[in-house]
Design a protein around this motif. Structure first.
Motif, mmCIF file in Angstrom:
data_model
loop_
_atom_site.group_PDB
_atom_site.id
_atom_site.type_symbol
_atom_site.label_atom_id
_atom_site.label_comp_id
_atom_site.label_asym_id
_atom_site.label_seq_id
_atom_site.Cartn_x
_atom_site.Cartn_y
_atom_site.Cartn_z
ATOM 1 N N LEU A 166 0.827 -1.202 0.000
ATOM 2 C CA LEU A 166 0.000 0.000 0.000
ATOM 3 C C LEU A 166 0.868 1.261 0.000
ATOM 4 O O LEU A 166 0.592 2.218 -0.735
ATOM 5 C CB LEU A 166 -0.948 -0.010 1.193
ATOM 6 N N ILE A 167 1.923 1.262 0.795
ATOM 7 C CA ILE A 167 2.851 2.404 0.809
ATOM 8 C C ILE A 167 3.470 2.601 -0.571
ATOM 9 O O ILE A 167 3.530 3.721 -1.093
ATOM 10 C CB ILE A 167 3.935 2.211 1.885
ATOM 11 N N TYR A 168 3.909 1.500 -1.175
ATOM 12 C CA TYR A 168 4.503 1.575 -2.505
ATOM 13 C C TYR A 168 3.494 2.096 -3.527
ATOM 14 O O TYR A 168 3.807 3.004 -4.316
ATOM 15 C CB TYR A 168 5.026 0.194 -2.942
ATOM 16 N N MET A 169 2.292 1.527 -3.523
ATOM 17 C CA MET A 169 1.287 1.906 -4.512
ATOM 18 C C MET A 169 0.873 3.363 -4.366
ATOM 19 O O MET A 169 0.651 4.055 -5.361
ATOM 20 C CB MET A 169 0.065 0.985 -4.418
ATOM 21 N N LEU A 170 0.774 3.849 -3.146
ATOM 22 C CA LEU A 170 0.407 5.237 -2.925
ATOM 23 C C LEU A 170 1.474 6.168 -3.519
ATOM 24 O O LEU A 170 1.151 7.116 -4.242
ATOM 25 C CB LEU A 170 0.208 5.498 -1.428
ATOM 26 N N GLY A 171 2.729 5.883 -3.250
ATOM 27 C CA GLY A 171 3.801 6.684 -3.833
ATOM 28 C C GLY A 171 3.835 6.584 -5.352
ATOM 29 O O GLY A 171 4.040 7.583 -6.060
#
Length: 82
Positions: A26-31
């Motif tokens: 989720l952190i990766y996808m948000l960035g």
């Protein structure tokens, strides 16, 4: 206008993952999504007319989706979304 190629895979599988893996994804996808929104914003300024307006509106849609992802991330990080 500068040409930007974007070449990477977006694998989609639905195996069960650990909470840590889910948070990391989720952190990766948000960035990742925010980066794309920035690229589209720049593109909209390189264009004119209806196409530029539609891209600008799409960026606003991206931002709404990203805001929801950020809220979900915060909930998960606080341990409330289990």
């Amino acid at each position: 206008m500068s040409e930007h190629t974007h070449d990477h895979d977006h694998p989609h599988h639905h195996d069960h993952t650990s909470r840590e893996e889910s948070l990391a994804l989720l952190i990766y996808m948000l960035g990742h999504n925010r980066h794309h929104a920035e690229e589209l914003h720049t593109l909209s300024h390189d264009l004119e007319g209806e196409a530029a307006q539609l891209i600008h509106e799409a960026v606003l849609d991206f931002e709404l989706g990203n805001d929801k992802l950020a809220e979900a991330l915060q909930i998960l990080q606080e341990g409330k979304g289990e």
